[in-house]
Design an enzyme around this catalytic site. Sequence first.
Site, PDB file in Angstrom:
ATOM      1  N   GLU A  89      45.818 -59.269  55.154  1.00 42.66           N
ATOM      2  CA  GLU A  89      47.034 -59.138  54.332  1.00 42.66           C
ATOM      3  C   GLU A  89      46.882 -59.775  52.961  1.00 42.66           C
ATOM      4  OE1 GLU A  89      46.968 -59.933  57.500  1.00 42.66           O
ATOM      5  OE2 GLU A  89      48.391 -58.677  58.593  1.00 42.66           O
ATOM      6  N   PHE A 151      57.466 -64.291  69.717  1.00 37.12           N
ATOM      7  CA  PHE A 151      56.089 -63.941  69.406  1.00 37.12           C
ATOM      8  C   PHE A 151      55.986 -63.423  67.963  1.00 37.12           C
ATOM      9  CE2 PHE A 151      52.657 -60.684  69.363  1.00 37.12           C
ATOM     10  CZ  PHE A 151      51.603 -61.575  69.445  1.00 37.12           C
ATOM     11  N   GLN A 152      55.046 -63.964  67.232  1.00 33.29           N
ATOM     12  CA  GLN A 152      54.814 -63.604  65.825  1.00 33.29           C
ATOM     13  C   GLN A 152      56.055 -63.829  64.961  1.00 33.29           C
ATOM     14  OE1 GLN A 152      52.747 -59.747  65.626  1.00 33.29           O
ATOM     15  NE2 GLN A 152      50.826 -60.878  65.777  1.00 33.29           N
ATOM     16  N   LYS A 201      62.909 -56.183  63.193  1.00 32.36           N
ATOM     17  CA  LYS A 201      62.513 -54.926  63.826  1.00 32.36           C
ATOM     18  C   LYS A 201      63.718 -54.082  64.248  1.00 32.36           C
ATOM     19  CE  LYS A 201      59.242 -52.907  67.019  1.00 32.36           C
ATOM     20  NZ  LYS A 201      58.235 -53.111  68.067  1.00 32.36           N
ATOM     21  N   MET A 518      32.153 -74.209  39.292  1.00 27.23           N
ATOM     22  CA  MET A 518      33.083 -75.044  38.533  1.00 27.23           C
ATOM     23  C   MET A 518      33.273 -76.400  39.216  1.00 27.23           C
ATOM     24  SD  MET A 518      34.616 -75.090  35.724  1.00 27.23           S
ATOM     25  CE  MET A 518      35.153 -73.538  34.985  1.00 27.23           C
TER      26      MET A 518
END
Lengths: 614, 163
Positions: A89, A151-152, A201, A518
Amino acid sequence: MQQPRLKAQAEVSPVQAHPPTAAAGATEQSAGPSGSSAALLSGAEITIQALIDEGVEFVFGYPGGAVLHIYDALFRRQDEIKHILVRHEQGATHAADGYARATGKCGVCLVTSGPGATNAVTGIATAYMDSIPMVVITGQVPTPVIGSDAFQEVDTVGITRPCVKHNFLVKDVNRLAETIRKAFFIAQSGRPGPVVVDVPKDITDPSIKVPYDYPRDLRIRSYNPARRGHLGQIRKAVEAMVAAKRPVFYTGGGAVLDDAAAPLTELVRALGFPITSTLMGLGAYPMTDPQFIGMLGMHGTYEANMAMHETDCLIAIGARFDDRVTGKIEHFCPHAEIIHVDVDPSSISKTVKVHIPIVGPVGSVVTDMLGILRGMGGRPDAEALAAWWAQVDAWRSIQCLRYDRESALIKPQLAVETLYQVTNGDLYLTSDVGQHQMFAAQFYPFDKPRRWINSGGLGTMGFGLPAAMGVQLAFPDAQVACISGEASILMCIQELATCKQYDLPIKVILLNNGYMGMVRQWQEFFYESRYAHSYVDALPDFVALADSFGHVGMRVERPGDLEAAMQEAFAMKDRLVFLDVVVDPTENVYPMIAAGKGQHEMHLPPTMSERELA
Amino acid sequence: MRHILSMLVENESGALSRIAGLFSARGYNIESLTVAPTNDPSLSRMTLVTSGNDDIVEQIKKQLNKLIDVVKLADLSDGEHIEREMMLIKVRAAGPDREELKRLTEIFRAKIIDVTDASYVVELTGASKKLDAFISAVPEGLITEVVRSGATGIARGDKGLTL
């Protein structure tokens, strides 16, 4: 099965409802494109329809449980809106971001709840710091279980709150379309930024259909970004500019974001002043033009930083006086009257006190400046300006960007210069973060805006490759390259698979010095060369790695081979070429102003007899 | 300097956390914060007391105005205004302290709203400084509990902070 609440809520925001759009008639269940009855759509269908109505070309995303209804709705509309399946993602957000930076349009992502949303956070924060318009739709667990550690489940609105321009949790499917419209409006207006829309959802339940009205006109009572600058202030600014003896323009990302390049170039040329730019503003004014004196700040040119230090009139346009630009505030532009144009009032006088503030979109303000300048027929003091230019040219003559061109090892600067020659300066160049980013900014002069695409504010390693995907999708026929380091590239290397899936012929220019360059440079300068964990051991064979993803890998080790290798890479118009360029591991980026030092206290390259010019 | 910022904010669930989050993220002070709905159910009125030099307070106001949920903001300290805070204070009131505390309550025009044979609960309303003064006037060691509402305020005159 949980039922979503369908109870109409009190209308608290004055969105003017309009008749259904023609596009709403495109789905099977719709009531027809015209007439008074709106199409009946599920929340999932509304999400996709709203994106189509916004004119979205690409959605960068990754499916998961909480967004499956939306993906199902997307499945049936694939001819109208393209979904790009990334491999992480973070890649989705950077790709949408790169697309937005290159096109000026809004980038769009679709990710699932929980880890989908948390993985997106780095990209959202990246876009936030650089004011990039982006709408991120995140799935959420169904409303009845929110707060139960389902969940999630993660509090996406809470997690993203400090790194978005605004965010929404949609609690009623009847307000979904309006919320998406608001998200696009907020993301793209005023000072742009990312907006998250968190959609539980059950709100997207395919069996619950509601009338779809996509609001065309939108007013948010608490949100009124400035549309024009105050003419009195603009006049005052023009008078100060004309009266100045040692003026300098200092432009930033705002000039790019507001597409102000044309009026800006005209104004700067009409006045004949020197102009410097931040990392984010490069290309808004042609960098090959003699009036351009290079980037300013920590790794800016000697002439730019000295001009800033000595100027009596600083004209800041769409820049935000970041600490990498100002150095120690007490030493910043000590002699200057400061004019600051910015669309965001909170940017003005945030770190540096400004004398003539102008709140407004920079394009319109600069255009107004031109009009007023012409109207009053004033001219800058030619004699003073000539003396000022003589001084600036004297600073310029020390050639602060010199490097060893005879080196047997490839110098990273040479690699960037060769890239410029091979691409004739006509390139979209994305970058990761570190030395290669600074070398690219110093040695690749962009003559157009939106060509230099990098994470300036947040400094996100891993940004470059996915950002290049967004750019290449937007401009399939353009030359797109990603300049990177062997440390940065590995942070989003999985996106090579996305590049393969969608045939994106990006050229990856890897400046491989075996170190987080760097970090190594700072350790050399400020930690007595104790290189704590900046050596990147156990590197992969990048040629084989590129090959295993189905791309072309090439390795270049000698300066003499550089040009031919790049020619060959760019000649492969339909392949991604991964060019592993082995560069001098000890090269440092100069000039450098150490953090907390004044802008006049620069380290110059050691070849120029290590000295601090004060 | 102390500033009383008065805001109309959208009566949405996230509004309070956006404002509180802004202060913690940017390291600004919050002395007190009160919030409640107004006669318009879509709006809440928030009163926030902060302190800082002029530059910081200016920046705080700009950052608050930038939040989409902040509809309107006024700095009450810019003009004539009325400030009120309510305090409920529980004190140990036994023996000779009992009379002394009752007298103090009268002097401050406070009210005793709960009595036991060993304690009073005193209700006091006024500017925050008056509440401070009452607390310091209570003899050492008698305070059991202090509950303050945080300051609220309104500008004097006929103009209102409305849409």
